[in-house]
Motif scaffolding. Structure first.
Motif, short mmCIF file in Angstrom:
data_model
loop_
_atom_site.label_atom_id
_atom_site.label_comp_id
_atom_site.label_asym_id
_atom_site.label_seq_id
_atom_site.Cartn_x
_atom_site.Cartn_y
_atom_site.Cartn_z
N ILE A 63 1.78 -0.07 -9.02
CA ILE A 63 0.59 -0.30 -8.21
C ILE A 63 0.06 -1.72 -8.36
CG2 ILE A 63 -1.82 0.44 -7.92
CD1 ILE A 63 -0.87 3.28 -8.65
N LYS A 64 0.41 -2.39 -9.45
CA LYS A 64 -0.13 -3.72 -9.78
C LYS A 64 -0.01 -4.75 -8.64
CE LYS A 64 0.05 -4.59 -14.16
NZ LYS A 64 0.50 -4.99 -15.49
N PRO A 65 1.13 -4.86 -7.92
CA PRO A 65 1.19 -5.84 -6.82
C PRO A 65 0.18 -5.57 -5.71
CG PRO A 65 3.39 -5.09 -7.39
CD PRO A 65 2.43 -4.24 -8.15
N TYR A 66 -0.03 -4.29 -5.39
CA TYR A 66 -1.02 -3.94 -4.37
C TYR A 66 -2.43 -4.29 -4.84
CZ TYR A 66 -4.09 -1.27 -1.37
OH TYR A 66 -5.11 -0.90 -0.53
N ALA A 67 -2.70 -4.02 -6.11
CA ALA A 67 -4.03 -4.32 -6.66
C ALA A 67 -4.32 -5.82 -6.59
CB ALA A 67 -4.12 -3.83 -8.10
N ALA A 68 -3.32 -6.63 -6.89
CA ALA A 68 -3.51 -8.08 -6.83
C ALA A 68 -3.78 -8.54 -5.40
CB ALA A 68 -2.28 -8.79 -7.39
N ARG A 70 0.84 -1.21 0.00
CA ARG A 70 0.00 0.00 0.00
C ARG A 70 0.87 1.25 0.00
NH1 ARG A 70 -5.47 2.04 -0.04
NH2 ARG A 70 -5.30 4.07 0.88
N GLU A 71 1.93 1.22 0.80
CA GLU A 71 2.83 2.36 0.87
C GLU A 71 3.51 2.61 -0.48
OE1 GLU A 71 6.98 3.31 3.11
OE2 GLU A 71 5.37 2.46 4.34
N GLN A 72 3.94 1.54 -1.14
CA GLN A 72 4.57 1.68 -2.46
C GLN A 72 3.56 2.21 -3.48
OE1 GLN A 72 6.04 -2.24 -3.17
NE2 GLN A 72 7.86 -1.96 -1.90
N ALA A 73 2.31 1.74 -3.39
CA ALA A 73 1.28 2.21 -4.30
C ALA A 73 1.00 3.70 -4.07
CB ALA A 73 0.00 1.39 -4.12
N GLU A 74 0.97 4.12 -2.83
CA GLU A 74 0.74 5.54 -2.52
C GLU A 74 1.89 6.40 -3.04
OE1 GLU A 74 -1.79 7.19 -1.24
OE2 GLU A 74 -3.02 5.46 -0.71
N CYS A 75 3.12 5.91 -2.95
CA CYS A 75 4.27 6.64 -3.48
C CYS A 75 4.17 6.77 -5.00
CB CYS A 75 5.57 5.96 -3.10
SG CYS A 75 5.98 6.10 -1.35
N ALA A 76 3.73 5.70 -5.66
CA ALA A 76 3.55 5.75 -7.11
C ALA A 76 2.44 6.73 -7.47
CB ALA A 76 3.22 4.36 -7.64
N LYS A 77 1.38 6.77 -6.69
CA LYS A 77 0.27 7.70 -6.93
C LYS A 77 0.75 9.14 -6.81
CE LYS A 77 -4.17 9.11 -4.96
NZ LYS A 77 -5.18 8.81 -3.93
N ILE A 78 1.51 9.42 -5.78
CA ILE A 78 2.03 10.77 -5.57
C ILE A 78 2.97 11.16 -6.71
CG2 ILE A 78 3.52 12.18 -4.08
CD1 ILE A 78 2.27 10.59 -1.70
N GLY A 79 3.81 10.21 -7.13
CA GLY A 79 4.71 10.47 -8.25
C GLY A 79 3.96 10.77 -9.53
N TYR A 80 2.88 10.05 -9.77
CA TYR A 80 2.07 10.28 -10.96
C TYR A 80 1.36 11.64 -10.89
CZ TYR A 80 -1.86 10.01 -14.18
OH TYR A 80 -2.79 10.29 -15.15
N ARG A 109 1.73 7.47 -16.34
CA ARG A 109 0.60 6.65 -15.87
C ARG A 109 0.92 5.16 -15.98
NH1 ARG A 109 -4.89 7.62 -15.08
NH2 ARG A 109 -6.18 5.77 -15.22
N ASP A 110 1.59 4.77 -17.08
CA ASP A 110 1.94 3.36 -17.27
C ASP A 110 2.91 2.88 -16.19
OD1 ASP A 110 0.32 3.19 -19.51
OD2 ASP A 110 1.96 3.70 -20.88
N GLU A 111 3.88 3.72 -15.87
CA GLU A 111 4.85 3.36 -14.83
C GLU A 111 4.16 3.28 -13.47
OE1 GLU A 111 9.17 4.80 -13.10
OE2 GLU A 111 8.33 5.78 -14.87
N ALA A 112 3.26 4.21 -13.19
CA ALA A 112 2.52 4.18 -11.93
C ALA A 112 1.66 2.93 -11.85
CB ALA A 112 1.65 5.43 -11.80
#
Length: 65
Positions: free
Chosen positions: A33-38, A9-19, A26-29
């Motif tokens: 985020i894909k591991p958290y989504a799974a 979740r923390e990694q996904a939030e960092c990717a969201k902030i970066g995006y 968006r593709d990199e974000a």
């Protein structure tokens, strides 16, 4: 929430902030985020089966709002 899911979740939030700040595409974000989504979808399926409901699926669009 387990430590693994909390870390994802923390990694996904960092990717969201970066995006949102324009640092990554968006593709990199989405890739980050894909591991958290799974993990989210798997937990959602477990809880839905336990309570006899339909699972709430992860939405990348909603997460990036």
């Amino acid at each position: 929430m387990t430590d693994e899911i909390r870390l994802l979740r923390e990694q996904a939030e960092c990717a969201k902030i970066g995006y949102l700040s324009g640092g990554i595409s968006r593709d990199e974000a989405a890739e980050r985020i894909k591991p958290y989504a799974a993990a989210f979808n798997e937990k959602s399926k477990e809880l839905a089966a336990k309570h006899h409901m339909r699972p709430q699926k992860f939405s990348l669009t909603a997460f990036l709002r």
